[in-house]
Motif scaffolding. Structure first.
Motif, PDB file in Angstrom:
ATOM      1  N   UNK A   1       2.363   1.671  -3.590  1.00 11.60           N
ATOM      2  CA  UNK A   1       1.342   2.092  -4.551  1.00 11.60           C
ATOM      3  C   UNK A   1       1.000   3.573  -4.371  1.00 11.60           C
TER       4      UNK A   1
ATOM      5  N   UNK B   1      -1.050  -3.525   6.408  1.00 14.61           N
ATOM      6  CA  UNK B   1      -0.407  -3.994   5.189  1.00 14.61           C
ATOM      7  C   UNK B   1      -1.324  -4.786   4.281  1.00 14.61           C
ATOM      8  N   UNK B   2      -0.746  -5.273   3.199  1.00 14.98           N
ATOM      9  CA  UNK B   2      -1.536  -5.875   2.138  1.00 14.98           C
ATOM     10  C   UNK B   2      -1.679  -7.388   2.255  1.00 14.98           C
ATOM     11  N   UNK B   3      -0.965  -7.997   3.196  1.00 14.57           N
ATOM     12  CA  UNK B   3      -1.026  -9.453   3.322  1.00 14.57           C
ATOM     13  C   UNK B   3      -2.237  -9.870   4.160  1.00 14.57           C
TER      14      UNK B   3
ATOM     15  N   UNK C   1       0.825  -1.219   0.000  1.00 13.63           N
ATOM     16  CA  UNK C   1       0.000   0.000   0.000  1.00 13.63           C
ATOM     17  C   UNK C   1       0.859   1.269   0.000  1.00 13.63           C
TER      18      UNK C   1
ATOM     19  N   UNK D   1       3.509   5.761  -5.967  1.00 14.10           N
ATOM     20  CA  UNK D   1       3.244   5.879  -7.410  1.00 14.10           C
ATOM     21  C   UNK D   1       2.186   6.935  -7.691  1.00 14.10           C
ATOM     22  N   UNK D   2       1.118   6.950  -6.882  1.00 13.56           N
ATOM     23  CA  UNK D   2       0.079   7.954  -7.067  1.00 13.56           C
ATOM     24  C   UNK D   2       0.645   9.363  -6.904  1.00 13.56           C
TER      25      UNK D   2
ATOM     26  N   UNK E   1      -8.430   3.633   5.640  1.00 15.55           N
ATOM     27  CA  UNK E   1      -7.335   4.579   5.865  1.00 15.55           C
ATOM     28  C   UNK E   1      -7.676   5.481   7.035  1.00 15.55           C
TER      29      UNK E   1
END
Lengths: 345, 345, 345, 345
Positions: free
Chosen positions: C14, C184-186, C11, C17-18, C239
């Motif tokens: 990413x 996190x993403x996991x 996250x 990147x945004x 968030x």
């Protein structure tokens, strides 16, 4: 009756424990798991404290048979196909919550489940446990294939249309929405909170494994019924399914007539509640309960009927219907220990 | 361009403020409200702090006209019908986010909205602001009727099917799901958290006021198109719409061809993104952005197409598309200040 | 500046990147992952479509150094401790979003993280990147340890109290609540939707690994500060962090004075917004943005101060602060490409 | 016993209906409302269908007294102060779920509630219905002031600390989090889904009206107890409260001793479950049930204790505790019709 639960740590198994607590006719003798043997149930599930003191046991058919005369299988697809023959041989009755015994033709099972089907001779013994429409067969069954959650809602909603020949046989479209508990207890990317919260997914469009059991039942009711269009959505709620059925009428109908057909179809079914004409139910109105609530409407502009059915997927869509079926097996009222109110709000 | 916003305290109006902050070609000169005149915007909306210092002003057409050459109307149905004529006479251009100028025939508006329609001579001036399919008319419009949120998603999804004559004209069924922000900022029982959280509603079945603008556009594309079946659901997410379209093909097609038609239809549309064949989008993949993402599938068993489109209802479904249209009016790129990424997760 | 992102699929990565899309001074040259090498970023993350066309590359320090002069490490604890020395030797600057370089004393890191600490000579080079209080050191840093999300909110809230000697040094209690993206993403059991939805958890009470970086900074501001009581909660939002600080005043104060101290402390900080006295912020008021909003109150009955701070954990708590620090490194305004509004509602 | 429910359409009243359905010792004779007189309960609340056939009646004390010997008042603050005297005079017992009879001193009620207090002679008759600590007084009470939801959780968590003199009397801080059903059934901006979803609010810091009833009870247990710091948060869940208590020990203690004190304090309380040392409960583990689950921890570094208690605010925090008290009034087991499992997940 004395019952064992295999797969007690999944959402379906845990709900069976809730429903069988204080049950006057069915006692849980043991709980079984493949992965957490030896663990005390209340450690991972403290909500069970003061109710349950079981330790998870291994799956030992002979041992189970000494104590139980009924086994609930709340296991993933593929497990009960293997396990059930020995359970039956040991003289127990089986209620299987998985899909392994729902599809009568092995090749169809294998096409949709991508797994080896159960043996045909065992499949032949299985009764499809859609309680409202199979009560007498259930009463004498040795093996009950408890219906899928989507299938239960869809079939209860469709039955009056199909059995009364109201709709065009190739016109049935079902747009189904399910809460995330329907995906089970194993964490995945799709069920990870930051992904599905404030979001929804459409998935397995026309490929969901509940399609064949729906079509099989529809064709049992009317052999002319054609394949259905069936979409499933994962929505950010925990429990609950809503299915919306769209179908074209064969000939003009009124909404009053439509409503009457539904009321009559279910006037003897304690767990099916028909809303007033044009009023649609929402999943929270059945949450935690065994009800299937249904609303109906007919649209003159298009000649199409819209039927909405809601259930709690863990209850009427799984453990609730399983206990309803067990009640019938046990020869007691089907509502025994199941006739309680939804949890609202 | 200089722009005034009337109805700045609703979700649409607030989003206009977000999108016009730092906009190189459009400046917000004043913000207006009917109920909160004199209030500093940042008091009820502290998230605007350091960006916005406006005080809410009353709606005084002459005063507005002295400063602005464009007015955004983010007001409830019925308001802009009355207000727009004087705004146009004062020489301003108008982008109306309400439904008042979307329906060309007054009697149809009145049937679906249960309100008095705008005057026919003003209605005639209105251009339906579905940007992707009306760009040249928008460029010279004085009055733009910004499409409804459901209508935007549905029409962008349906256009390639209808314009290319792929589907049976009486077969289109739309099952639409919207986040709760689409119901506006006024609290109601239906949007009260304990009611809609962990729940969903189906509502206004075949009665939603976006039906006539969808049918009007479909019939503009193909005059043979018949009435649609249209269901709307309120789901427990804040922003986001998913529409699922079901339709019968006129003649056999392949999923590859279907996919190509969609890719070609939108190859020049910067805000429409076509997923790979058989892959469906979810609302979170466009949240906070102006994109409409679309997925396609064809089911041989039933001869039916399934199309899924997602948008952020506050963006492409309201304020985003309004700014996209304003960009075209202003003669700048349609992506100006709008080409930013969705907020994920 | 040219930047590489290692750990681009989490996250934090990413969000980098945004934030770096369309950035006028920092360009992303490559994105790296340990597990998904060769995958096109838009396949698992279709929301990036039309913005990002990168393929995930392996982590090859020499190759990265040929193109980039800055590396963002958005990797789990333990990874950057190993990787950073070679990145620095290759002449690049490093902004590490993990905890590996935040704790100056290796034994404290090892006690709280249960991992081997980074080498002491590299640790000495690290600047703790709490932008508002470390701006000049950041400007010349080669290695920036980007603060933890909880620590950022807590320290921005505590700084005026501690630096001005207002509170008893052994009285600070922090009750912190975080959205699930912070985990996190996991996927895990704790973040599985049916578990955390409609629920909340308190976890790592007095054991969270952000405790030592908070205490280290507090003691840098006032060496007499004593250990803190620190509770963290996982709440069902995606968030957002809210921290509530409770502390006893050394001597009677007024709420007006307290408020002034906060306003003065942050009058030159573009990303810290102080609410009016007695008004508290909520996470949605900063969502998707780099702001930290703070509210203050003093209770005469108990002599205790309550301070509430909210941030978006993925932004000011991770990627946003990292880009803010990168802006300072790059010698441009700290708000560059970061000064946009929260996404509301 | 025969019971009437006044205020049957709020969340508390509806839950009373759920709990009294099938109750072997208490029958609901009539349901009353001030605003919806004449309406059939199942019209707005279809989840009650097949259980409840009552029509809402006006509040006519004489009429009620003819049928009922117990009245539940599930009305907003201020209503029962006026209504109760006549109910008592008519010979009925009263369980009041509002705050009107919880505060013994009228001036304190008026300070915190900003309303006129009930008459002092009626206040004197009221027993504070915190079941676990007031059982004998409840058994003979004519008027029971059912505790507030926050107060119930806080007091059950604090009792062992305060009654055993473990903590510094001026050190108690409570950080409380509640689901939105606690705010009642009337829609407001704060409970509008798009505002509170994916968000949380801190509100009424040190000003919540449950503070005085908590302090009154604490001082009854230990007259030296000083004012508390008390923060309340609205979090995006429907049901459930978590309170976290922070307090300084008077003298060093071990976590084992602390744990024993809690286990002993509640060893005869069927609805209080103490988790293992260092394990904290979450609201979902008690949802829909009457349990209060508690976890304890002691932190040597700071000499502070952390206690966490969770309840379902509609159950143990309102209707559940009311029925528990009614059971005691009726002379039956306190668990009668209340001893069912939480709904998980």
């Amino acid at each position: 009756m004395k019952a064992a639960i295999i797969g007690a740590t999944g959402y379906g198994g845990l709900e069976l424990l809730r429903l069988l607590t204080h049950h006057p006719s069915i006692t849980v003798t043991s709980v079984h798991s493949f992965s957490q043997i030896g663990e005390v149930m209340t450690t991972p599930y403290p909500h069970l404290s003061t109710f349950i003191s079981h330790t998870l046991e291994e799956v030992d058919v002979e041992g189970i048979a000494k104590e139980a005369d009924l086994v609930f299988l709340a296991t993933p697809a593929g497990v009960s196909a293997n396990l059930t023959p020995s359970l039956l041989e040991a003289g127990m009755r089986v209620i299987d919550l998985s899909g392994d015994f729902r599809i009568r033709k092995p090749f169809i099972y294998e096409e949709w489940y991508k797994k080896t089907a159960a043996k045909e001779e065992v499949l032949q013994q299985a009764v499809y446990g859609l309680t409202e429409w199979k009560k007498s067969e259930i009463a004498t069954a040795r093996l009950i294939a408890n219906p899928g959650c989507y299938a239960t809602a869809t079939l209860l909603a469709a039955a009056p249309l199909v059995k009364n020949g109201i709709i065009e046989v190739d016109s049935l479209i079902i747009d189904a929405k399910s809460g995330v508990s329907g995906a089970g207890k194993t964490p995945t990317s799709m069920t990870h909170f930051p992904e599905i919260h404030d979001n929804l997914y459409i998935y397995k469009v026309n490929e969901h494994q509940h399609v064949p059991e729906i079509e099989q039942m529809l064709q049992e009711w009317d052999e002319n019924m054609k394949p259905i269009t069936f979409s499933t959505h994962l929505i950010p709620i925990t429990r609950g399914i809503m299915v919306t059925l769209y179908a074209k009428v064969k000939q003009e109908i009124t909404d009053v007539t439509l409503q009457q057909i539904y009321e009559e179809s279910y006037c003897h079914s304690p767990f099916v509640r028909i809303r007033e004409k044009g009023v649609f139910p929402s999943p929270k109105e059945v949450r935690g309960s065994n009800f299937c609530d249904i609303g109906t409407a007919y649209d003159k502009r298009t000649g199409r009927i819209t039927i909405v059915a809601v259930i709690d997927n863990v209850m009427k869509g799984a453990a609730g219907q399983a206990v309803q079926n067990a009640n019938i097996l046990a020869g007691v009222e089907e509502t025994k220990n199941l006739h309680f109110m939804p949890l609202y709000p």
